[in-house]
Design a protein around this motif. Structure first.
Motif, PDB file in Angstrom:
ATOM      1  N   TRP A  85      -0.640   6.960  47.363  1.00 36.39           N
ATOM      2  CA  TRP A  85      -0.401   7.336  45.903  1.00 36.39           C
ATOM      3  C   TRP A  85      -0.142   9.273  46.307  1.00 36.39           C
ATOM      4  CZ3 TRP A  85      -0.042   7.417  41.355  1.00 36.39           C
ATOM      5  CH2 TRP A  85      -0.280   8.486  39.874  1.00 36.39           C
ATOM      6  N   THR A 121       3.708   2.866  40.805  1.00 37.43           N
ATOM      7  CA  THR A 121       3.242   3.316  40.295  1.00 37.43           C
ATOM      8  C   THR A 121       2.263   2.928  38.840  1.00 37.43           C
ATOM      9  OG1 THR A 121       4.254   4.887  41.129  1.00 37.43           O
ATOM     10  CG2 THR A 121       3.700   6.096  38.879  1.00 37.43           C
ATOM     11  N   ALA A 125      -1.560   2.628  37.801  1.00 41.90           N
ATOM     12  CA  ALA A 125      -2.508   3.222  36.473  1.00 41.90           C
ATOM     13  C   ALA A 125      -2.867   2.463  35.482  1.00 41.90           C
ATOM     14  CB  ALA A 125      -0.885   3.893  35.606  1.00 41.90           C
ATOM     15  N   ARG A 128      -5.841   2.068  37.389  1.00 42.26           N
ATOM     16  CA  ARG A 128      -7.524   2.573  37.238  1.00 42.26           C
ATOM     17  C   ARG A 128      -7.612   2.801  35.508  1.00 42.26           C
ATOM     18  NH1 ARG A 128      -3.929   7.780  40.187  1.00 42.26           N
ATOM     19  NH2 ARG A 128      -4.373   7.349  42.511  1.00 42.26           N
ATOM     20  N   LEU A 252      -0.246   1.653  27.836  1.00 43.13           N
ATOM     21  CA  LEU A 252      -1.282   1.948  28.907  1.00 43.13           C
ATOM     22  C   LEU A 252      -2.233   2.468  28.077  1.00 43.13           C
ATOM     23  CD1 LEU A 252      -2.099   2.916  31.132  1.00 43.13           C
ATOM     24  CD2 LEU A 252      -0.997   5.307  31.137  1.00 43.13           C
TER      25      LEU A 252
END
Length: 290
Positions: A85, A121, A125, A128, A252
């Protein structure tokens, strides 16, 4: 599902190099008129890549293959590990080689690395967002034709898992297959007779189909476009008898609630079909003759 996808031809493989040559031919055509007019044939250049936004860096090996197709002796010095990251302003890689190669290969190399970094990426996300729930993030077959191995590699770099690579390594019985076969049980039986040993997944939209899939003894069930509360009920009914995958309109913003339902996997086509490229800039830091 391939927990670690096996890509039959890596970044140094003949098939991948041939693909890179085709990419370059599309861009170069009869020659890079701008670079050839300005940069002497024997000039050597030094350059670096800099991240212009924050995210996961991916695609370094593929970018190197692009540049090495134009200059086999190009020197390549990564400044960060692939999968790291990085913050905006981070130096990603420094490299040096024939000036014309450094400039003519720039766009193709960046296009691949920016796409792969964007996928990685977005995947990171999502990973996480579901931390602590036990749910794992999956990709789909919604990839650019000819780039599936790289799209799926980027998902793995981002921390996700690869679902089936194609139509050959797992059977996915969807609504049209069920109609064609005359029911879920008949569809499952036909697949098992045709390809014994191949994993079978069935897509369901309600509890009646769910019970039919369980009765057929499938090992994997996709819950298609179910709200989280119905997914939680599906988890209760299945009680560990099959793996459960949530799919359809997951974002998301909603993914944490989906994961909290207790499903094993969450698949997102958006990881690869709606890519936001990760912004990377190539900067020339030196040019000399000979």
């Amino acid at each position: 599902m391939n927990d670690s996808a096996v890509f039959p031809d890596g970044p140094d493989g003949a098939a991948h190099v041939a693909r890179v040559v085709r990419w370059l031919a599309e861009d170069l055509g009869t020659g890079d008129v701008t670079t050839e007019a300005i940069v002497p044939h024997d000039a050597r250049a030094e350059a670096l890549w800099v991240a212009k936004s924050e995210g996961v860096f991916a695609g370094a090996d593929e970018a190197l293959t692009v540049f090495r197709a134009l200059d086999p002796r190009l020197e390549w010095q990564p400044q960060v590990a692939e999968g790291a990251w990085v913050a905006a302003g981070t130096e990603l890689v420094r490299f040096a080689g024939r000036g014309r190669a450094v400039l003519s290969g720039e766009r193709v190399a960046l296009n691949i690395a920016q796409r792969m970094s964007g996928i990685a990426t977005a995947t990171r996300a999502c990973v996480r967002a579901v931390e602590g729930t036990g749910a794992r993030i999956l990709d789909t077959r919604k990839t650019v034709p000819g780039l599936r191995d790289l799209d799926k590699k980027a998902v793995a770099i981002g921390g996700g898992s690869n679902h089936r690579m194609g139509l050959y390594d797992m059977a996915m019985i969807k609504d049209n297959h069920i109609v064609a076969a005359g029911g879920i049980g008949a569809a499952v039986a036909a697949v098992r007779a045709h390809a014994p040993g191949v994993p079978v997944e069935v897509e369901v939209t309600g509890f009646d189909e769910l019970e039919q899939a369980l009765a057929a003894g499938v090992e994997w069930i996709m819950l298609d476009n179910m709200p989280p509360a119905r997914m939680a009920e599906a988890v209760r009914r299945v009680a560990g008898r099959a793996r459960l995958e949530a799919s359809g309109n997951v974002s998301l913003e909603t993914i944490r609630a989906v994961a909290a339902s207790g499903v094993d996997f969450i698949s997102l086509g958006a990881l690869t079909h709606s890519v936001t490229a990760f912004d990377v800039s190539q900067r020339l830091t030196g040019l000399r003759l000979g």
